[in-house]
Design an enzyme around this catalytic site. Sequence first.
Site, PDB file in Angstrom:
ATOM      1  N   ASN A 250      37.446  41.783  37.107  1.00  0.00           N
ATOM      2  CA  ASN A 250      38.762  41.949  37.657  1.00  0.00           C
ATOM      3  C   ASN A 250      39.495  40.657  38.157  1.00  0.00           C
ATOM      4  O   ASN A 250      38.995  40.136  39.014  1.00  0.00           O
ATOM      5  CB  ASN A 250      38.733  42.804  39.203  1.00  0.00           C
ATOM      6  CG  ASN A 250      39.978  42.994  39.632  1.00  0.00           C
ATOM      7  OD1 ASN A 250      40.940  42.640  39.256  1.00  0.00           O
ATOM      8  ND2 ASN A 250      39.817  43.313  41.191  1.00  0.00           N
ATOM      9  N   TRP A 251      40.330  40.519  37.306  1.00  0.00           N
ATOM     10  CA  TRP A 251      41.005  38.928  37.302  1.00  0.00           C
ATOM     11  C   TRP A 251      41.801  38.731  38.389  1.00  0.00           C
ATOM     12  O   TRP A 251      42.413  37.671  38.720  1.00  0.00           O
ATOM     13  CB  TRP A 251      41.598  38.474  35.850  1.00  0.00           C
ATOM     14  CG  TRP A 251      40.426  38.082  35.012  1.00  0.00           C
ATOM     15  CD1 TRP A 251      39.329  37.672  35.124  1.00  0.00           C
ATOM     16  CD2 TRP A 251      40.884  37.184  33.726  1.00  0.00           C
ATOM     17  NE1 TRP A 251      38.798  37.233  34.031  1.00  0.00           N
ATOM     18  CE2 TRP A 251      39.807  36.795  33.371  1.00  0.00           C
ATOM     19  CE3 TRP A 251      42.101  36.895  33.258  1.00  0.00           C
ATOM     20  CZ2 TRP A 251      39.795  35.884  32.044  1.00  0.00           C
ATOM     21  CZ3 TRP A 251      41.843  36.142  31.712  1.00  0.00           C
ATOM     22  CH2 TRP A 251      40.858  35.946  31.357  1.00  0.00           C
ATOM     23  N   LYS A 252      42.224  39.931  39.012  1.00  0.00           N
ATOM     24  CA  LYS A 252      43.323  40.043  40.210  1.00  0.00           C
ATOM     25  C   LYS A 252      44.513  39.199  39.621  1.00  0.00           C
ATOM     26  O   LYS A 252      45.027  39.132  38.450  1.00  0.00           O
ATOM     27  CB  LYS A 252      42.654  39.382  41.106  1.00  0.00           C
ATOM     28  CG  LYS A 252      41.449  39.791  41.706  1.00  0.00           C
ATOM     29  CD  LYS A 252      41.060  39.508  43.059  1.00  0.00           C
ATOM     30  CE  LYS A 252      39.482  39.895  43.327  1.00  0.00           C
ATOM     31  NZ  LYS A 252      39.331  40.170  44.790  1.00  0.00           N
TER      32      LYS A 252
ATOM     33  N   HIS B 126      41.876  50.024  44.674  1.00  0.00           N
ATOM     34  CA  HIS B 126      41.277  48.888  44.900  1.00  0.00           C
ATOM     35  C   HIS B 126      41.812  48.663  46.503  1.00  0.00           C
ATOM     36  O   HIS B 126      43.006  48.842  46.822  1.00  0.00           O
ATOM     37  CB  HIS B 126      41.945  47.618  44.219  1.00  0.00           C
ATOM     38  CG  HIS B 126      40.992  46.461  44.324  1.00  0.00           C
ATOM     39  ND1 HIS B 126      41.379  45.720  45.326  1.00  0.00           N
ATOM     40  CD2 HIS B 126      39.957  46.029  43.372  1.00  0.00           C
ATOM     41  CE1 HIS B 126      40.310  44.615  45.478  1.00  0.00           C
ATOM     42  NE2 HIS B 126      39.562  44.827  44.415  1.00  0.00           N
TER      43      HIS B 126
ATOM     44  N   GLU C  12      42.699  46.029  47.988  1.00  0.00           N
ATOM     45  CA  GLU C  12      43.663  45.184  48.091  1.00  0.00           C
ATOM     46  C   GLU C  12      45.039  46.035  48.109  1.00  0.00           C
ATOM     47  O   GLU C  12      46.022  45.492  48.608  1.00  0.00           O
ATOM     48  CB  GLU C  12      43.726  44.068  47.137  1.00  0.00           C
ATOM     49  CG  GLU C  12      42.665  42.893  47.565  1.00  0.00           C
ATOM     50  CD  GLU C  12      42.121  42.027  46.487  1.00  0.00           C
ATOM     51  OE1 GLU C  12      42.397  42.145  45.165  1.00  0.00           O
ATOM     52  OE2 GLU C  12      40.966  41.543  47.078  1.00  0.00           O
TER      53      GLU C  12
ATOM     54  N   GLU D 286      33.075  49.400  46.794  1.00  0.00           N
ATOM     55  CA  GLU D 286      33.375  47.869  47.213  1.00  0.00           C
ATOM     56  C   GLU D 286      33.416  47.755  48.509  1.00  0.00           C
ATOM     57  O   GLU D 286      34.646  48.241  48.942  1.00  0.00           O
ATOM     58  CB  GLU D 286      34.446  47.522  46.274  1.00  0.00           C
ATOM     59  CG  GLU D 286      34.403  47.487  44.833  1.00  0.00           C
ATOM     60  CD  GLU D 286      35.516  46.465  44.162  1.00  0.00           C
ATOM     61  OE1 GLU D 286      34.860  45.664  43.618  1.00  0.00           O
ATOM     62  OE2 GLU D 286      36.547  46.626  44.646  1.00  0.00           O
TER      63      GLU D 286
ATOM     64  N   GLY E 241      35.372  39.055  48.080  1.00  0.00           N
ATOM     65  CA  GLY E 241      35.786  37.595  48.275  1.00  0.00           C
ATOM     66  C   GLY E 241      35.115  36.880  49.275  1.00  0.00           C
ATOM     67  O   GLY E 241      35.523  35.929  49.749  1.00  0.00           O
TER      68      GLY E 241
ATOM     69  N   SER F 228      31.847  40.224  45.748  1.00  0.00           N
ATOM     70  CA  SER F 228      30.892  38.796  46.006  1.00  0.00           C
ATOM     71  C   SER F 228      29.691  38.810  45.021  1.00  0.00           C
ATOM     72  O   SER F 228      28.838  38.102  45.108  1.00  0.00           O
ATOM     73  CB  SER F 228      30.472  38.602  47.245  1.00  0.00           C
ATOM     74  OG  SER F 228      31.737  38.367  48.183  1.00  0.00           O
TER      75      SER F 228
ATOM     76  N   GLY G  12      35.020  40.238  40.539  1.00  0.00           N
ATOM     77  CA  GLY G  12      36.074  39.535  40.870  1.00  0.00           C
ATOM     78  C   GLY G  12      36.208  38.014  40.665  1.00  0.00           C
ATOM     79  O   GLY G  12      36.156  37.751  39.610  1.00  0.00           O
ATOM     80  N   GLY G  13      36.090  37.457  41.673  1.00  0.00           N
ATOM     81  CA  GLY G  13      36.175  35.856  41.544  1.00  0.00           C
ATOM     82  C   GLY G  13      35.372  35.178  40.275  1.00  0.00           C
ATOM     83  O   GLY G  13      35.824  34.488  39.598  1.00  0.00           O
TER      84      GLY G  13
HETATM   85  C1  PEP Z   1      37.019  42.696  43.623  1.00  0.00           C
HETATM   86  O1  PEP Z   1      38.362  42.539  43.990  1.00  0.00           O
HETATM   87  O2  PEP Z   1      37.302  43.801  42.975  1.00  0.00           O
HETATM   88  C2  PEP Z   1      35.988  42.020  43.773  1.00  0.00           C
HETATM   89  C3  PEP Z   1      34.853  42.577  43.551  1.00  0.00           C
HETATM   90  O3  PEP Z   1      36.262  40.840  44.098  1.00  0.00           O
HETATM   91  P1  PEP Z   1      35.078  39.678  44.351  1.00  0.00           P
HETATM   92  O4  PEP Z   1      33.983  39.573  43.307  1.00  0.00           O
HETATM   93  O5  PEP Z   1      35.833  38.378  44.340  1.00  0.00           O
HETATM   94  O6  PEP Z   1      34.400  39.664  45.599  1.00  0.00           O
END
Ligand code: PEP
Length: 245
Positions: free
Chosen positions: A11-13, A100, A102, A169, A175, A206, A227-228
């Site tokens: 997930n590049w956001k 999601h 967010e 999640e 994050g 994370s 994500g990140g």
């Molecule tokens: C996400 O936003 O779906 C996610 C898993 O982010 P991160 O890995 O950065 O916590």
Amino acid sequence: MTNKYMYFIANWKMFGGLSTLNSLTKVIKFLKIFKKSKNTKIIYCPPNTLIHPMFKKIMNSKIQVGAQNCHESLTYGASTGSINSTMLKNVGAKYVILGHSENRESGETDKLINTKIKAATKSGLKVIFCIGETLGQKRKKITNKILLKQITLGLQKVKRRKNIVIAYEPVWSIGTGVIPKSDDLFKTINFIKKKVKNIKVLYGGSVNPKNINELKLIKNIDGFLIGGASQDPKKFIDIIKKTYN
Ligand code: PEP
């Protein structure tokens, strides 16, 4: 070490421009030589601006492309700034992330997510359906109650369930660098699988090349939403490799 079929979803956001797509070359090359690549499903969900160029870049590779959200309508309409699932499919998306946290935080309700899931599956997209509790809800020990509500309302009258994977999640993990205790995570995933039969459940929050050694030992996880760390091809490749080591 696992021999399981695992999902790795990036997930590049809100990240990346056209030149960022060059970073995929490394991942494509790696997947060509990776012995366990038949056991993996690799999906990249970039921002909408990159869906089509990414689709062209990953053609003939193991990677598939997905979107990060979509509008609930199946038809064109007066909705400035929105893109529906049919339009995403038209430019090469095979998947879409829905629910999601967010987006829930900016006002998406379970009912709206449910409408989006129905529309997306009707368009032929596969859905990565995100659920998870906040830190406050975890502290109040109502995680299962929250997850059950999200699952029940989100999947209400959804017919094409074989086209859905759930990503658990926990909001407090996204994050933050903090991941759930292995035992808690195992139990929560078991709970989700008991409530929704025959569904794949991924973990997201994370995930990185260090904690993957701990996460991969949790037997009922069917993959990871990353994500990140997915923005860095080296870290993403490392996570995949270590999962099978
Ligand atoms: C996400 O936003 O779906 C996610 C898993 O982010 P991160 O890995 O950065 O916590």
